[in-house]
Motif scaffolding. Structure first.
Motif, PDB file in Angstrom:
ATOM      1  N   GLN A 134     -12.921-103.700   3.130  1.00  0.00           N
ATOM      2  CA  GLN A 134     -13.853-104.793   2.791  1.00  0.00           C
ATOM      3  C   GLN A 134     -13.403-105.464   1.496  1.00  0.00           C
ATOM      4  O   GLN A 134     -13.229-104.818   0.468  1.00  0.00           O
ATOM      5  CB  GLN A 134     -15.274-104.255   2.621  1.00  0.00           C
ATOM      6  CG  GLN A 134     -16.299-105.358   2.369  1.00  0.00           C
ATOM      7  CD  GLN A 134     -17.690-104.779   2.289  1.00  0.00           C
ATOM      8  OE1 GLN A 134     -17.875-103.573   2.349  1.00  0.00           O
ATOM      9  NE2 GLN A 134     -18.667-105.659   2.169  1.00  0.00           N
ATOM     10  N   LYS A 135     -13.146-106.735   1.622  1.00  0.00           N
ATOM     11  CA  LYS A 135     -12.665-107.476   0.459  1.00  0.00           C
ATOM     12  C   LYS A 135     -13.826-107.681  -0.520  1.00  0.00           C
ATOM     13  O   LYS A 135     -14.961-107.893  -0.114  1.00  0.00           O
ATOM     14  CB  LYS A 135     -12.097-108.839   0.882  1.00  0.00           C
ATOM     15  CG  LYS A 135     -10.833-108.703   1.721  1.00  0.00           C
ATOM     16  CD  LYS A 135     -10.313-110.077   2.094  1.00  0.00           C
ATOM     17  CE  LYS A 135      -8.967-109.978   2.810  1.00  0.00           C
ATOM     18  NZ  LYS A 135      -9.028-109.198   4.045  1.00  0.00           N
ATOM     19  N   PRO A 136     -13.528-107.585  -1.763  1.00  0.00           N
ATOM     20  CA  PRO A 136     -14.609-107.820  -2.747  1.00  0.00           C
ATOM     21  C   PRO A 136     -15.140-109.237  -2.627  1.00  0.00           C
ATOM     22  O   PRO A 136     -14.420-110.173  -2.275  1.00  0.00           O
ATOM     23  CB  PRO A 136     -13.918-107.590  -4.102  1.00  0.00           C
ATOM     24  CG  PRO A 136     -12.456-107.830  -3.833  1.00  0.00           C
ATOM     25  CD  PRO A 136     -12.222-107.378  -2.415  1.00  0.00           C
ATOM     26  N   ALA A 137     -16.409-109.333  -2.859  1.00  0.00           N
ATOM     27  CA  ALA A 137     -17.032-110.667  -2.809  1.00  0.00           C
ATOM     28  C   ALA A 137     -16.397-111.573  -3.856  1.00  0.00           C
ATOM     29  O   ALA A 137     -16.029-111.120  -4.945  1.00  0.00           O
ATOM     30  CB  ALA A 137     -18.538-110.549  -3.075  1.00  0.00           C
ATOM     31  N   PRO A 138     -16.187-112.819  -3.474  1.00  0.00           N
ATOM     32  CA  PRO A 138     -15.575-113.720  -4.459  1.00  0.00           C
ATOM     33  C   PRO A 138     -16.459-113.840  -5.706  1.00  0.00           C
ATOM     34  O   PRO A 138     -17.677-113.772  -5.631  1.00  0.00           O
ATOM     35  CB  PRO A 138     -15.483-115.060  -3.713  1.00  0.00           C
ATOM     36  CG  PRO A 138     -16.516-114.971  -2.642  1.00  0.00           C
ATOM     37  CD  PRO A 138     -16.581-113.516  -2.251  1.00  0.00           C
ATOM     38  N   ALA A 139     -15.793-113.952  -6.798  1.00  0.00           N
ATOM     39  CA  ALA A 139     -16.540-114.093  -8.066  1.00  0.00           C
ATOM     40  C   ALA A 139     -17.397-115.356  -8.002  1.00  0.00           C
ATOM     41  O   ALA A 139     -16.970-116.385  -7.456  1.00  0.00           O
ATOM     42  CB  ALA A 139     -15.563-114.177  -9.232  1.00  0.00           C
ATOM     43  N   PRO A 140     -18.603-115.237  -8.467  1.00  0.00           N
ATOM     44  CA  PRO A 140     -19.460-116.447  -8.434  1.00  0.00           C
ATOM     45  C   PRO A 140     -18.847-117.580  -9.240  1.00  0.00           C
ATOM     46  O   PRO A 140     -18.174-117.355 -10.248  1.00  0.00           O
ATOM     47  CB  PRO A 140     -20.779-115.960  -9.063  1.00  0.00           C
ATOM     48  CG  PRO A 140     -20.392-114.777  -9.899  1.00  0.00           C
ATOM     49  CD  PRO A 140     -19.242-114.125  -9.183  1.00  0.00           C
ATOM     50  N   ALA A 141     -19.051-118.742  -8.707  1.00  0.00           N
ATOM     51  CA  ALA A 141     -18.531-119.916  -9.424  1.00  0.00           C
ATOM     52  C   ALA A 141     -19.171-119.988 -10.805  1.00  0.00           C
ATOM     53  O   ALA A 141     -20.347-119.664 -10.975  1.00  0.00           O
ATOM     54  CB  ALA A 141     -18.829-121.189  -8.628  1.00  0.00           C
ATOM     55  N   PRO A 142     -18.397-120.335 -11.767  1.00  0.00           N
ATOM     56  CA  PRO A 142     -18.988-120.428 -13.121  1.00  0.00           C
ATOM     57  C   PRO A 142     -20.110-121.459 -13.145  1.00  0.00           C
ATOM     58  O   PRO A 142     -20.064-122.481 -12.458  1.00  0.00           O
ATOM     59  CB  PRO A 142     -17.805-120.873 -14.001  1.00  0.00           C
ATOM     60  CG  PRO A 142     -16.836-121.506 -13.051  1.00  0.00           C
ATOM     61  CD  PRO A 142     -16.992-120.778 -11.753  1.00  0.00           C
ATOM     62  N   ALA A 143     -21.135-121.126 -13.898  1.00  0.00           N
ATOM     63  CA  ALA A 143     -22.264-122.060 -14.018  1.00  0.00           C
ATOM     64  C   ALA A 143     -21.783-123.369 -14.625  1.00  0.00           C
ATOM     65  O   ALA A 143     -20.928-123.372 -15.513  1.00  0.00           O
ATOM     66  CB  ALA A 143     -23.357-121.445 -14.895  1.00  0.00           C
ATOM     67  N   PRO A 144     -22.278-124.457 -14.087  1.00  0.00           N
ATOM     68  CA  PRO A 144     -21.826-125.747 -14.654  1.00  0.00           C
ATOM     69  C   PRO A 144     -22.214-125.856 -16.122  1.00  0.00           C
ATOM     70  O   PRO A 144     -23.273-125.416 -16.550  1.00  0.00           O
ATOM     71  CB  PRO A 144     -22.583-126.794 -13.804  1.00  0.00           C
ATOM     72  CG  PRO A 144     -23.762-126.049 -13.271  1.00  0.00           C
ATOM     73  CD  PRO A 144     -23.309-124.629 -13.072  1.00  0.00           C
ATOM     74  N   LYS A 145     -21.302-126.376 -16.837  1.00  0.00           N
ATOM     75  CA  LYS A 145     -21.570-126.561 -18.262  1.00  0.00           C
ATOM     76  C   LYS A 145     -22.685-127.594 -18.436  1.00  0.00           C
ATOM     77  O   LYS A 145     -22.732-128.593 -17.713  1.00  0.00           O
ATOM     78  CB  LYS A 145     -20.313-127.050 -18.986  1.00  0.00           C
ATOM     79  CG  LYS A 145     -19.205-126.009 -19.003  1.00  0.00           C
ATOM     80  CD  LYS A 145     -17.998-126.535 -19.767  1.00  0.00           C
ATOM     81  CE  LYS A 145     -16.881-125.487 -19.808  1.00  0.00           C
ATOM     82  NZ  LYS A 145     -15.709-125.997 -20.550  1.00  0.00           N
ATOM     83  N   PRO A 146     -23.571-127.309 -19.343  1.00  0.00           N
ATOM     84  CA  PRO A 146     -24.638-128.310 -19.565  1.00  0.00           C
ATOM     85  C   PRO A 146     -24.040-129.636 -20.032  1.00  0.00           C
ATOM     86  O   PRO A 146     -23.041-129.668 -20.758  1.00  0.00           O
ATOM     87  CB  PRO A 146     -25.509-127.662 -20.661  1.00  0.00           C
ATOM     88  CG  PRO A 146     -24.605-126.686 -21.352  1.00  0.00           C
ATOM     89  CD  PRO A 146     -23.662-126.189 -20.294  1.00  0.00           C
ATOM     90  N   ALA A 147     -24.659-130.680 -19.537  1.00  0.00           N
ATOM     91  CA  ALA A 147     -24.180-132.013 -19.935  1.00  0.00           C
ATOM     92  C   ALA A 147     -24.350-132.172 -21.444  1.00  0.00           C
ATOM     93  O   ALA A 147     -25.315-131.694 -22.027  1.00  0.00           O
ATOM     94  CB  ALA A 147     -24.979-133.094 -19.204  1.00  0.00           C
ATOM     95  N   PRO A 148     -23.364-132.762 -22.057  1.00  0.00           N
ATOM     96  CA  PRO A 148     -23.493-132.947 -23.511  1.00  0.00           C
ATOM     97  C   PRO A 148     -24.713-133.801 -23.837  1.00  0.00           C
ATOM     98  O   PRO A 148     -25.082-134.699 -23.089  1.00  0.00           O
ATOM     99  CB  PRO A 148     -22.197-133.670 -23.897  1.00  0.00           C
ATOM    100  CG  PRO A 148     -21.717-134.304 -22.619  1.00  0.00           C
ATOM    101  CD  PRO A 148     -22.160-133.391 -21.523  1.00  0.00           C
ATOM    102  N   ALA A 149     -25.347-133.445 -24.914  1.00  0.00           N
ATOM    103  CA  ALA A 149     -26.515-134.223 -25.346  1.00  0.00           C
ATOM    104  C   ALA A 149     -26.097-135.657 -25.635  1.00  0.00           C
ATOM    105  O   ALA A 149     -25.011-135.898 -26.155  1.00  0.00           O
ATOM    106  CB  ALA A 149     -27.130-133.600 -26.599  1.00  0.00           C
ATOM    107  N   PRO A 150     -26.938-136.597 -25.202  1.00  0.00           N
ATOM    108  CA  PRO A 150     -26.567-138.003 -25.477  1.00  0.00           C
ATOM    109  C   PRO A 150     -26.452-138.247 -26.974  1.00  0.00           C
ATOM    110  O   PRO A 150     -27.182-137.668 -27.781  1.00  0.00           O
ATOM    111  CB  PRO A 150     -27.745-138.795 -24.871  1.00  0.00           C
ATOM    112  CG  PRO A 150     -28.880-137.824 -24.828  1.00  0.00           C
ATOM    113  CD  PRO A 150     -28.265-136.473 -24.602  1.00  0.00           C
ATOM    114  N   ALA A 151     -25.502-139.052 -27.278  1.00  0.00           N
ATOM    115  CA  ALA A 151     -25.309-139.375 -28.700  1.00  0.00           C
ATOM    116  C   ALA A 151     -26.546-140.048 -29.249  1.00  0.00           C
ATOM    117  O   ALA A 151     -27.188-140.861 -28.581  1.00  0.00           O
ATOM    118  CB  ALA A 151     -24.094-140.288 -28.866  1.00  0.00           C
TER     119      ALA A 151
END
Length: 225
Positions: free
Chosen positions: A70-87
């Motif tokens: 049994q192949k190990p489950a693929p690593a979860p996709a990294p959480a999306p980086k939070p959008a940068p705060a608007p300037a």
């Protein structure tokens, strides 16, 4: 007879050799035996895997049965980086200070009363030198005023007829106007009127009272810048 003995010996040797191979294959201590999971596999001299009698799919190893592992489950996709705060919006430019309000012109209303005896000789309407000094003093006080009007009103005492005193009061008011015009005041800025003996400020029965009634009231109206 001899041939029969040799055949029996060969058959016995072959039988013993086969039995010995099976025993070796089932003993974990043999040099050709690899037992990663409960003697489930046997490897030959070239490294090929053979399944032993103990093998079950649950004992599969990746080097022999990779498809069963049994192949190990693929690593979860990294959480999306939070959008940068608007300037942050730039601070609005500071407004220039409002200009100081221009002060409104101050209204001017000045009134003086000049005794007729100072301005004129008795029964005359010509301004005396002492009278011109008084008028010059008044002009100095209103210098710089945005002039609207100068009002000159002549008065008399009760000696003489009403008609005579009316004309005398008018002549004296006009004499004041003529002098002010000679000093640069525009004629249309001067209003004159004669009241005769109609507006006394004291009793005409006394000398002192009559002197107070002989007068010229001068009022200046305008604004000072």
């Amino acid at each position: 007879m001899i041939k029969n003995k040799i055949s029996v010996l060969l058959a016995l040797a072959v039988a013993l050799g086969f039995g010995s191979s099976q025993a070796i294959a089932q003993q974990p201590g043999d040099a050709n035996w690899k037992s990663p999971t409960a003697n489930a596999y046997w490897k030959n001299s070239v490294g090929q895997c053979w399944r032993s009698g103990f093998w079950t799919p649950a004992l599969a190893v990746v080097e022999c049965d990779p498809d069963l592992i049994q192949k190990p489950a693929p690593a979860p996709a990294p959480a999306p980086k939070p959008a940068p705060a608007p300037a942050a919006a730039p601070a609005p430019a500071a407004k220039p200070p409002a200009p100081a309000p221009v002060a409104a012109p101050k209204p001017v209303a000045q009134k003086v009363t000049l005794a007729a005896d100072v301005l004129f000789d008795f029964d005359k309407a010509v301004v005396k030198p002492a009278g011109t000094a008084k008028l010059d003093d008044l002009l100095g006080k209103i210098k710089g005023v945005d002039l609207e009007v100068i009002i000159a009103i002549g008065h008399t005492d009760s000696i003489g007829s009403d008609a005579y005193n009316q004309r005398l009061s008018e002549r004296r008011a006009n004499a004041v106007k003529a002098y002010l015009v000679s000093k640069g005041i525009a004629p249309n800025r001067i209003y004159v009127e004669g009241k005769g003996e109609k507006q006394p400020v004291a009793s005409n029965k006394t000398k002192d009272g009559r002197q107070k009634n002989r007068r010229v009231d001068i009022e200046v109206i305008g604004t000072r810048k």
